[in-house]
Design a protein around this motif. Structure first.
Motif, short mmCIF file in Angstrom:
data_model
loop_
_atom_site.label_atom_id
_atom_site.label_comp_id
_atom_site.label_asym_id
_atom_site.label_seq_id
_atom_site.Cartn_x
_atom_site.Cartn_y
_atom_site.Cartn_z
N ASP A 134 45.84 -47.61 -15.22
CA ASP A 134 44.45 -48.02 -14.98
C ASP A 134 43.48 -47.12 -15.74
O ASP A 134 42.51 -47.60 -16.34
CB ASP A 134 44.11 -47.97 -13.49
CG ASP A 134 44.80 -49.05 -12.68
OD1 ASP A 134 45.37 -49.99 -13.29
OD2 ASP A 134 44.78 -48.96 -11.43
N GLU A 189 39.54 -47.30 -16.32
CA GLU A 189 39.15 -47.06 -14.93
C GLU A 189 38.95 -45.56 -14.69
O GLU A 189 39.48 -44.73 -15.42
CB GLU A 189 40.22 -47.56 -13.97
CG GLU A 189 40.41 -49.06 -13.96
CD GLU A 189 39.26 -49.78 -13.29
OE1 GLU A 189 38.65 -49.22 -12.37
OE2 GLU A 189 38.98 -50.91 -13.71
N ARG A 225 37.12 -45.42 -8.49
CA ARG A 225 37.90 -45.64 -7.28
C ARG A 225 38.25 -44.29 -6.67
O ARG A 225 38.44 -43.32 -7.37
CB ARG A 225 39.17 -46.41 -7.60
CG ARG A 225 38.91 -47.78 -8.16
CD ARG A 225 40.21 -48.46 -8.46
NE ARG A 225 39.98 -49.73 -9.11
CZ ARG A 225 40.94 -50.53 -9.50
NH1 ARG A 225 42.20 -50.21 -9.32
NH2 ARG A 225 40.65 -51.67 -10.10
#
Length: 80
Positions: free
Chosen positions: A20, A25, A3
């Motif tokens: 996260d 992530e 991201r």
């Protein structure tokens, strides 16, 4: 999945981003539209068994290297 967030968003939502990342992530933090920082989970620390296995491989590799004599050592060598 990776991201992308701005530095401002990362600053504002650091706790959420941190959680996260801890769950696996990956984030890229940008400043003025340019990627500046990549946040990803840290590698798991090696186990004692893994470290011992790598040490055995290294010892085996070193054992086959030819030995070298250092030659005469003089008192001046200690000041080099």
């Amino acid at each position: 999945m990776e991201r992308t967030v701005t530095a401002t968003e990362a600053n504002r939502d650091f706790s959420r981003i941190f959680r996260d990342v801890a769950r696996g992530e990956r984030y890229v933090i940008t400043a003025h539209g340019k990627p500046m920082v990549r946040m990803e989970p840290a590698a798991e620390p090696a186990t004692v068994e893994d470290r011992a296995a790598r040490l055995r491989v290294l010892a085996d590799e070193l054992a086959v290297l030819p030995g070298r004599a250092p030659g005469p050592i003089t008192r001046e060598d200690g000041y080099a």
